[in-house]
Design an enzyme around this catalytic site. Sequence first.
Site, PDB file in Angstrom:
ATOM      1  N   ARG A   1      -3.946 -16.155  45.756  1.00 16.37           N
ATOM      2  CA  ARG A   1      -5.017 -16.006  46.760  1.00 16.37           C
ATOM      3  C   ARG A   1      -4.489 -15.961  48.193  1.00 16.37           C
ATOM      4  O   ARG A   1      -5.265 -15.861  49.138  1.00 16.37           O
ATOM      5  CB  ARG A   1      -6.010 -17.169  46.626  1.00 16.37           C
ATOM      6  CG  ARG A   1      -6.663 -17.251  45.259  1.00 16.37           C
ATOM      7  CD  ARG A   1      -7.350 -18.584  45.057  1.00 16.37           C
ATOM      8  NE  ARG A   1      -6.393 -19.693  45.090  1.00 16.37           N
ATOM      9  CZ  ARG A   1      -6.722 -20.974  44.980  1.00 16.37           C
ATOM     10  NH1 ARG A   1      -7.982 -21.316  44.842  1.00 16.37           N
ATOM     11  NH2 ARG A   1      -5.798 -21.914  45.016  1.00 16.37           N
TER      12      ARG A   1
ATOM     13  N   CYS B   1      -3.744 -26.374  47.565  1.00 15.47           N
ATOM     14  CA  CYS B   1      -2.523 -25.907  46.879  1.00 15.47           C
ATOM     15  C   CYS B   1      -2.311 -26.680  45.565  1.00 15.47           C
ATOM     16  O   CYS B   1      -2.223 -27.914  45.566  1.00 15.47           O
ATOM     17  CB  CYS B   1      -1.316 -26.101  47.805  1.00 15.47           C
ATOM     18  SG  CYS B   1       0.221 -25.509  47.072  1.00 15.47           S
TER      19      CYS B   1
ATOM     20  N   ASP C   1       0.784 -18.757  45.305  1.00 19.53           N
ATOM     21  CA  ASP C   1      -0.643 -18.664  44.942  1.00 19.53           C
ATOM     22  C   ASP C   1      -1.181 -17.241  45.160  1.00 19.53           C
ATOM     23  O   ASP C   1      -1.019 -16.669  46.244  1.00 19.53           O
ATOM     24  CB  ASP C   1      -1.435 -19.663  45.805  1.00 19.53           C
ATOM     25  CG  ASP C   1      -2.849 -19.875  45.302  1.00 19.53           C
ATOM     26  OD1 ASP C   1      -3.603 -18.873  45.224  1.00 19.53           O
ATOM     27  OD2 ASP C   1      -3.209 -21.021  44.996  1.00 19.53           O
TER      28      ASP C   1
HETATM   29 CO    CO Z   1      -0.134 -23.270  46.641  1.00 22.74          CO
END
Ligand code: CO
Length: 207
Positions: free
Chosen positions: A46, A101, A44
């Site tokens: 972020r 997530c 991810d």
């Molecule tokens: Co994730």
Amino acid sequence: MSELERLLANNKCWAKTQLDENPRFFSDLSQQQAPEYLWIGCSDSRVPANQITGLPPGEVFVHRNIANVVVHSDLNCLSVVQYAVEVLKVKHIIVCGHYGCGGVKAAMASKEHGLIDNWLRHIRDVYRFHRSEIDGCTGEDARFDRLCEKNVIEQALNVCSSTVVQSAWKNGAELSVHGWIYAVKDGLIRDLEVSMSGLVDFEQASL
Ligand code: CO
């Protein structure tokens, strides 16, 4: 300036800033890396390992994949763990998941996503192992959060049961495995307090 030119310009600016602060920054780094930490996190965008832990280049070895999964037949992840433990001799392996997530969310849904469903299968297994506890949470958000946490804990156990970590512990290596979870909404990491520093800890945790 095109989007990619912007990245290259940023890079020039960043390199100059590092040199202004420490003229030996790159020459020292190019000689060796000696990180004490291996980070296994989600891909991810972020959740960038260095930035959220405030670590400069050279201090954390990183492996990221969708939903921070550690699979015993994944040669990519296992090779990273082996190199980190046996060559770099890291002291800590941190499995860090995150709330919200997308990989965990997709694993909870019945919708088909194609190839990635084979990867998400591992998270569905985590759900199956802990079904009663997760289903016992009130509300969809709480169930989602709990599965994100359980996924971290299971993947940390998978790190511990890998042949690399098992033999490192048998040989007396100073090596701990930790489970953390990051919240995108406040930028803070929570320690799930499942740290394991040897075979005894692992056997107790996997009961
Ligand atoms: Co994730």
